[in-house]
Motif scaffolding. Sequence first.
Motif, PDB file in Angstrom:
ATOM      1  N   ALA A  94       0.835  -1.208   0.000  1.00  0.00           N
ATOM      2  CA  ALA A  94       0.000   0.000   0.000  1.00  0.00           C
ATOM      3  C   ALA A  94       0.869   1.257   0.000  1.00  0.00           C
ATOM      4  CB  ALA A  94      -0.938  -0.006   1.201  1.00  0.00           C
ATOM      5  N   GLY A  95       1.991   1.201   0.713  1.00  0.00           N
ATOM      6  CA  GLY A  95       2.896   2.335   0.733  1.00  0.00           C
ATOM      7  C   GLY A  95       3.587   2.564  -0.592  1.00  0.00           C
ATOM      8  N   ASN A  96       3.887   1.472  -1.319  1.00  0.00           N
ATOM      9  CA  ASN A  96       4.634   1.590  -2.578  1.00  0.00           C
ATOM     10  C   ASN A  96       3.752   1.840  -3.794  1.00  0.00           C
ATOM     11  OD1 ASN A  96       6.981   1.165  -1.172  1.00  0.00           O
ATOM     12  ND2 ASN A  96       7.259  -0.955  -1.816  1.00  0.00           N
ATOM     13  N   PHE A  97       2.594   1.184  -3.851  1.00  0.00           N
ATOM     14  CA  PHE A  97       1.718   1.343  -5.012  1.00  0.00           C
ATOM     15  C   PHE A  97       0.925   2.643  -4.953  1.00  0.00           C
ATOM     16  CE2 PHE A  97       2.414  -3.239  -5.568  1.00  0.00           C
ATOM     17  CZ  PHE A  97       2.556  -3.312  -6.954  1.00  0.00           C
ATOM     18  N   GLY A  98       0.671   3.150  -3.749  1.00  0.00           N
ATOM     19  CA  GLY A  98      -0.108   4.368  -3.608  1.00  0.00           C
ATOM     20  C   GLY A  98      -1.597   4.091  -3.670  1.00  0.00           C
ATOM     21  N   PRO A  99      -2.414   5.084  -3.293  1.00  0.00           N
ATOM     22  CA  PRO A  99      -3.864   4.856  -3.154  1.00  0.00           C
ATOM     23  C   PRO A  99      -4.556   4.386  -4.434  1.00  0.00           C
ATOM     24  CG  PRO A  99      -3.210   6.880  -2.035  1.00  0.00           C
ATOM     25  CD  PRO A  99      -2.007   6.408  -2.797  1.00  0.00           C
ATOM     26  N   ALA A 100      -4.287   5.012  -5.555  1.00  0.00           N
ATOM     27  CA  ALA A 100      -5.016   4.661  -6.786  1.00  0.00           C
ATOM     28  C   ALA A 100      -4.670   3.262  -7.262  1.00  0.00           C
ATOM     29  CB  ALA A 100      -4.725   5.687  -7.870  1.00  0.00           C
ATOM     30  N   ARG A 101      -3.379   2.972  -7.343  1.00  0.00           N
ATOM     31  CA  ARG A 101      -2.975   1.643  -7.839  1.00  0.00           C
ATOM     32  C   ARG A 101      -3.349   0.547  -6.862  1.00  0.00           C
ATOM     33  NH1 ARG A 101       2.498   3.863 -10.454  1.00  0.00           N
ATOM     34  NH2 ARG A 101       2.898   4.308  -8.273  1.00  0.00           N
ATOM     35  N   SER A 102      -3.337   0.832  -5.554  1.00  0.00           N
ATOM     36  CA  SER A 102      -3.684  -0.179  -4.559  1.00  0.00           C
ATOM     37  C   SER A 102      -5.108  -0.696  -4.764  1.00  0.00           C
ATOM     38  CB  SER A 102      -3.530   0.385  -3.144  1.00  0.00           C
ATOM     39  OG  SER A 102      -2.163   0.576  -2.823  1.00  0.00           O
ATOM     40  N   HIS A 103      -5.993   0.159  -5.203  1.00  0.00           N
ATOM     41  CA  HIS A 103      -7.372  -0.270  -5.434  1.00  0.00           C
ATOM     42  C   HIS A 103      -7.485  -1.177  -6.659  1.00  0.00           C
ATOM     43  CE1 HIS A 103     -10.078   2.166  -2.667  1.00  0.00           C
ATOM     44  NE2 HIS A 103      -8.839   2.422  -2.258  1.00  0.00           N
ATOM     45  N   ARG A 104      -6.489  -1.135  -7.533  1.00  0.00           N
ATOM     46  CA  ARG A 104      -6.470  -2.012  -8.716  1.00  0.00           C
ATOM     47  C   ARG A 104      -5.722  -3.310  -8.461  1.00  0.00           C
ATOM     48  NH1 ARG A 104      -7.910   0.063 -13.646  1.00  0.00           N
ATOM     49  NH2 ARG A 104      -6.695  -1.598 -14.623  1.00  0.00           N
ATOM     50  N   LEU A 105      -5.072  -3.424  -7.323  1.00  0.00           N
ATOM     51  CA  LEU A 105      -4.259  -4.604  -7.029  1.00  0.00           C
ATOM     52  C   LEU A 105      -5.140  -5.838  -6.912  1.00  0.00           C
ATOM     53  CD1 LEU A 105      -1.292  -5.421  -6.286  1.00  0.00           C
ATOM     54  CD2 LEU A 105      -1.973  -5.156  -3.905  1.00  0.00           C
ATOM     55  N   ASN A 106      -4.709  -6.928  -7.561  1.00  0.00           N
ATOM     56  CA  ASN A 106      -5.476  -8.182  -7.545  1.00  0.00           C
ATOM     57  C   ASN A 106      -6.949  -7.927  -7.897  1.00  0.00           C
ATOM     58  OD1 ASN A 106      -3.276  -9.734  -6.883  1.00  0.00           O
ATOM     59  ND2 ASN A 106      -3.740  -9.854  -4.706  1.00  0.00           N
TER      60      ASN A 106
END
Length: 584
Positions: free
Chosen positions: A447-459
Motif C-alpha cells: 500500500a505504501g509503494n503502489f499508492g492509493p489509486a494503484r492499490s485499489h487495482r491490485l489483484n
Amino acid sequence: MRSRSAGAWRRCLVAGSLLAACRAAAPAADLILVNGKVITVDSTDRVAEAVAIRGDRIVAVGTTAEIEKLAGEKTRRVDLAGRAVTPGLIDAHAHFAWGSTNRILLIDLSYPDVKNVAEIQAKVAARVATTASGGWIEGRGWDEGKLAERRLLTAADLDRVAPNHPVWLTQTTGHYGVANSAALKLAGIDRATKDPPAGSIDRGPDGQPTGVLKESAQELVGRLIPAPDDSVVVRGMKELAQAFNAEGMTGLKDPGIAGQAWDNYGKALADSGLTVRVFVLWTGGISNATADTVIRQRAAMTRPYESTGNDRLIAGGVKLYIDGSGGARTAWLYDDWNKNSTAVDRGNRGYPTTNPDTIRALIKRYHEAGFHVSVHSIGDRAIDWTVESFAQALAEHPAQGRRHGIIHANIPTDKAIDLMAELQKKYDAAYPEPSPAFTWWLGDTYAGNFGPARSHRLNPFRTFQRKGIRWAGASDYNVTPFPARYGIWSAVAREPLLGVWGPDPFGREETIDVHAALRAFTIDAAHQMFLEKKTGSVEVGKYADLAVWDRDPYTVPTAQLKEMTCQLTVMNGRVVFEAPVAAR
C-alpha cells in the motif's frame, strides 16, 4: 482376469450412478466420509453429505444413506458430524523446493517473531554464537513494512552483531536482501562497483553501498554461499509436504527449478515422502543459448497438454521473468512508484529484469517448441508486455491449450485484462496466477509503494470474474505463508496485516465471495496444472484428494476463513494427515 462385475462397476463410475445394480457389482469402499457438508466445487457447486473412496479414486458422492451402502467389513468410516469437506487445496505458485530447504537451514525473520531491528540482530547474534568464524549466516523473511522502524536493514545493523561472519538476509519477497560488510567485501562490492544489468546496489548519500542489493545484484553475494546438500533438500521436501497436508493441501506448482531439484523431487517421491502433487516449471533463462539447452533437454518430457505422466510429479513448462517486485519498487510501471503511500519516488518506474525484446523472443521460442510458459509480471507495463507477447506468439503459431500464465499479475491495465479474456476464449491461454495474500502479508509495504489509486487495482478479482477470466490462486511461498486458507480469506477480505496506511487501503471494489475464492485454490489451480479432469473437485472418477475442516467455509463469517483448521487430509486415496482427537 476381467470380471463382469468389474466392467459393470466401471460403467457405473462413468455414469456416477448409485443404482442397486451398481452397488451389487461394486467392491466395497476403502474409506467413506459421512454426515457432513461435502463442498464439491463441481460445475453446479453442489454440496453433498458424504463421499466414498476406493483405491485412489472417488467412487461416489451423495447422501449419507447412499454412501453407507457402499461400506464393507474393512471400510473405514469417518463420521464428519457436520464438518465440511473440500477438494484438497492447491497452490498455483509455491517455491517448494528451495522454500523447504530454507525452513531447515535459514534463520526465520518473519513477523510476528521479528518486529524490530533489535530482534533481527538478536537472532543473527544467536546464530553467530554457534557458527565457526568465517561461516555464512543466512536468514529470510524480514519486511521493513512490518518493522517498528519502517526502514530497510543495513550492513551497519548487521556488523554490530556479526563483524567476523559474512551475513546475507533475504527480504520476504526474495527480490532484495541485505549483506553485512564482511559479505560485501567477499563479493568485491564497494563504492566503485557498478550496478549489474537488471539489478541495483542501494547507496547512502556518500555513495557507499548500504548493504541492500536488489534483483540481479543479489547474485553478487548469493553465488558465494555454498549450496545445501541434496539429502537436506529431500528431507525438507518431505517435511514441507507434511506441513502442506496439515493445511488441507494436496498440490502445487513450483516455478523455476533446475535439474537437480527435479532429481530431488524424484527421490522424495520414490521414498513415498512426496504427499502432494507437484507440477514444475523449468527455469527458462534470459538468452537464446539457455533456451536452446532447455528445449534440447526438456521439450520431449514437458508436454502436460498431452500427458501429465504419473500425475504426481509433472514436468509442466518454463518460467521467465519480465520485472521485479512491488516490495523493492523494481516492478516495471508506466508511472513513478509511490513511497509512504502518497509521496512519489520520483524517476523510479522500476525496470525490466531482462531486455523486453529478448523476453518476447523467448516466449515465442518456447511456445513454438511446445512449452507451457508462465512469466513473472507484476507491474502494469510488464503485464502488458507479457500478454501482448503471448498474443503475438499465438497469432504467429496458433496452438490450443498451452495455458500460458501471467505470474502475480498484480495491477493489470484494462487493455491487458481484455486481452487475457480474449486469449483464454480463443486459445485457452493467458491465465493470471496471482497471490491474494499479497494484500495481507505484504499489504503494508504494498500500500505504501503502489499508492492509493494503484492499490485499489491490485489483484482485480471482481473484474476478472466480471470479464469471465479464469485465474489460479497462489501463495508465492515463502514470500507469504503457504496455507491456502490465508489466500482464500485474503481474496474475500482484502485486509492488510497491520494497517499502517489505514485498515482498508485496497478498497472493496475487487472483493469476491468465498465460492469464487475456493475455486481459485481448487479446480482453477488444478486447471493450471492440467489436472482439472483428474482432481480439484469432489466428483466420481477423480483422484481422492480431499480436506476435512472444522467449519464450513461457505457459511462462516469472513474473518473465520483465516482461522479454519484442517482435521483430515486425503491425498491419492490415502489419509496423509489426521489431527489429534483433542484438536477436533
